[in-house]
Each structure stands twice: as structure tokens, then as C-alpha cells.
Design an enzyme around this catalytic site. Structure first.
Site, PDB file in Angstrom:
ATOM      1  N   HIS A   1      -0.049   4.793   7.270  1.00 13.01           N
ATOM      2  CA  HIS A   1       0.407   5.415   6.024  1.00 13.01           C
ATOM      3  C   HIS A   1       0.661   6.905   6.164  1.00 13.01           C
ATOM      4  CE1 HIS A   1      -2.288   1.983   5.002  1.00 13.01           C
ATOM      5  NE2 HIS A   1      -1.258   1.664   4.242  1.00 13.01           N
TER       6      HIS A   1
ATOM      7  N   SER B   1       0.793  -1.236   0.000  1.00 12.27           N
ATOM      8  CA  SER B   1       0.000   0.000   0.000  1.00 12.27           C
ATOM      9  C   SER B   1       0.822   1.281   0.000  1.00 12.27           C
ATOM     10  CB  SER B   1      -0.953   0.020   1.198  1.00 12.27           C
ATOM     11  OG  SER B   1      -0.220  -0.004   2.400  1.00 12.27           O
TER      12      SER B   1
ATOM     13  N   ASP C   1      -3.153   7.807   8.392  1.00 15.17           N
ATOM     14  CA  ASP C   1      -3.914   6.898   9.259  1.00 15.17           C
ATOM     15  C   ASP C   1      -2.910   6.136  10.126  1.00 15.17           C
ATOM     16  OD1 ASP C   1      -2.787   5.047   7.542  1.00 15.17           O
ATOM     17  OD2 ASP C   1      -4.636   4.645   6.433  1.00 15.17           O
TER      18      ASP C   1
END
Length: 348
Positions: free
Chosen positions: A324, A49, A321
């Protein structure tokens, strides 16, 4: 080795907390240099991600839900951030457009695929994790299937591959309550498999390959405590990174040139988290360990009420978050890596 094993025993204390996904990362510099002719003109991305720009189908990823994407492009785009992620900044460093996500390859013209392609999927690892998306081996298979039809050998020789490694492998290992004492052995397995992946990409014709070190995972908001970063977790990361450095040094000795480069994500993160504002031009985050989107970011309850709270200004936050960075966080990482990184990538 014994002291390492003792060290990892204390991870037991935190393993119960670990059910998120940690992500290996990619990095580069946000200097707006356009590359000289010698620089790579395509980017092929493999990873998770920190690199994914929209490969997971919409129903399956929080990255397609509000408030993701609020800064850029103004709505969710499948990126795990409020805006751009590392892939976007690395492409900018190379002076090319962000390569399209593999998921969308059949919907865009060949012209738009000339900057390479992104095979990264959020949540994935070197091995299988709890994510059902393609792991690193399968991502490389997808790339291999496109050779000949989409990309020629000469395309590959003028490309850079980015191989984002192994944060999710470790969160998955701990979430499964596997032996903490055996963790150093597992770290070695992860790095050994990464070496096989790097060799395979090189054998397929990619002559320039960049591999980020793991960031200090113990400093991700999901794993911090009121006392700050989790030093035990960061010790694990340092062990991984030292093995990775050995692998890259060996590979470069074999190829007799600097084909492989480590992108020093670990120290870039640390520099930003410790920044008291002394270094001119670098952004200082007042509370770098506090995420902008706190709680279950992107999720709502049965009544449609948000299960998270949002900060007023994502640009003032380093983390978006629990796992990230924000777009501004990435921007800062790249500016710390700066010219040294551009030099090493152009030299590759």
C-alpha cells in the site's frame, strides 16, 4: 494468445512468493478544486484496501494497529496506510467530505451520510479471496439494501460510484497454486464479472461510475526483487487493463454517453516510480520501491517486540508497507492524475 500463455508460465517463478493481498486501487487528483454544481456530490465506494476507510472490525485487521494511521489521524483508523487513502483524495477532488464506512452507518446521524457511503473491505476481490469480508457482489447487495431508506433515486443521479477492481483475485489465484497456463482465462472471468457489476450499479441508478486500472502489481514491494519490478507480473496486469478498457468503451457505446471512466492508475504509478525529479511540482522519492514499514507491519511477537522496522519519515516513502502507498504516495498519484482526471469526472 500463445505468447501470452508462455509469458504467464514464467509467473511460476514468483507464484511461491505470492501470499499477500494485492489490491485494486482507486485514484483521482489531489487538486483542491471544489466541484461546480455539475459535479457529483456523493461518493459510493466499492473495493478493497486501497479504498477501505475502516470497514473491517477492529480485531480482524492490521489496519487498526500501530503504526497504521501515524500521519493521519495520528492513530490507527482502519486505513491501510500511515494516513489517508485513495477514497479520501477522490472525495477531496469532488469537494465533499470522505464518505463514512458502511460499518459505522448506524452510529452517525443521517446528516453525516449525505456524502455517500464506503462499502470497500481490505483483502476482498471481485470473486471470493482468502478474506472473509464481503466480495464485490455482496458489497453491491449491501448498497442495494440501503436504497429507499437511506438514499433516493435523485441522490444516486448526482453521485459518483467508484469500483476498485481485482488485485486480490490474482494473488489469491496464485496462492492456491492454480494453473499458470489458465491465468489468461481467469483474467477474462474477472473482467467479465466486473462488467456485470458495472451494469448492475448503472441499473440501480448510478449514472457516473469510475473504474481504476490495476497498478503495476509487479512493482509492489512484496513482489519486487533486487533487479526491480517483476515484468511478468506487470504483463498480466496489462492484459487485465486492456480487457477492462474494451469493456468500458463498449458500455459507453451502449449508453450513448461517457457514463463510465477509467482512472489511469497504472501510468500514474509508473510515472512516480520513474520520476527523476524533472517534472516541476512532482515529488521525487529517493527509493520508491522501499516501504516505510518493512517486515510484518503492525505485528508483534509473543514478547511484544515489533516484527517490523519503521522509516524515520513516511513522507519520504512512496510505499507504506509491502502493498500500500503512504499518504504522501497517494497525494503524488493524485497530483500526477491531476486536471485530466477532474475534467473527466466532471464531464461524466
Amino acid at each position: 494468445m500463445d505468447s501470452l500463455i508462455k509469458l504467464f508460465f514464467s509467473i511460476l517463478l514468483i507464484s511461491s512468493l505470492i501470499f499477500g493481498e494485492i489490491n485494486g486501487v482507486e485514484s483521482s487528483s489531489s487538486n483542491h478544486h471544489h466541484h461546480h454544481l455539475s459535479g457529483p456530490n456523493k461518493l459510493f465506494v466499492f473495493g478493497d484496501s486501497y479504498a477501505d476507510t475502516g470497514n473491517i472490525k477492529k480485531p480482524h485487521a492490521v489496519s487498526w494497529r500501530v503504526p497504521y494511521g501515524t500521519t493521519f489521524p495520528g492513530k490507527p483508523s482502519g486505513r491501510f496506510s500511515d494516513g489517508r487513502v485513495s477514497t479520501d483524495f477522490l472525495a477531496r477532488l469532488l469537494g465533499i467530505k470522505t464518505p463514512f464506512a458502511y460499518l459505522w452507518k448506524d452510529y452517525v446521524g443521517k446528516e453525516q451520510l449525505r456524502y455517500g457511503m464506503n462499502f470497500a473491505y481490505g483483502g476482498t476481490g471481485v470473486f471470493n479471496t482468502k478474506s472473509t469480508s464481503p466480495n464485490m457482489t455482496i458489497q453491491i447487495n449491501l448498497f442495494e439494501q440501503l436504497l429507499g431508506d437511506f438514499y433516493s433515486q435523485s441522490d444516486l443521479s448526482s453521485s459518483l460510484a467508484l469500483v476498485s477492481v481485482a488485485g486480490n483475485d490474482y494473488s489469491n489465484y496464485l496462492a492456491l497454486n492454480r494453473s499458470i497456463a489458465a491465468l489468461p482465462i481467469f483474467i477474462k472471468q474477472v473482467v467479465d464479472q466486473t462488467e456485470l457489476n458495472l451494469r448492475r450499479l448503472h441499473a440501480l441508478g448510478l449514472e457516473k461510475i469510475a473504474i481504476p486500472s490495476l497498478p503495476p502489481l509487479g512493482c509492489l514491494p512484496l513482489y519486487t526483487s533486487p533487479q526491480g519490478c517483476n515484468d511478468t507480473f506487470n504483463a498480466l496486469v496489462n492484459y487485465h487493463n486492456s480487457l477492462l478498457q474494451q469493456v468500458v468503451a463498449n458500455l459507453n457505446n451502449e449508453t450513448m454517453q461517457s457514463t463510465f471512466a477509467i482512472i489511469d492508475f497504472y501510468n500514474a504509478f509508473v510515472a512516480i516510480l520513474k520520476n527523476k525529479g524533472e517534472s516541476p511540482g512532482s515529488k521525487r522519492f529517493e527509493t520508491p520501491l522501499k516501504p516505510c514499514c518493512e517486515g510484518s507491519c503492525g505485528n508483534v511477537d509473543e514478547k511484544g517486540a515489533n516484527k517490523y522496522t519503521l522509516c524515520d519519515d513516511p513522507e519520504a516513502a512512496f510505499f507504506w508497507d509491502g502493498l500500500h502507498p503512504t499518504q504522501q504516495g497517494w497525494e503524488s498519484i493524485y497530483s500526477v492524475l491531476g486536471k485530466a482526471l477532474s475534467a473527466s469526472l466532471l464531464k461524466l
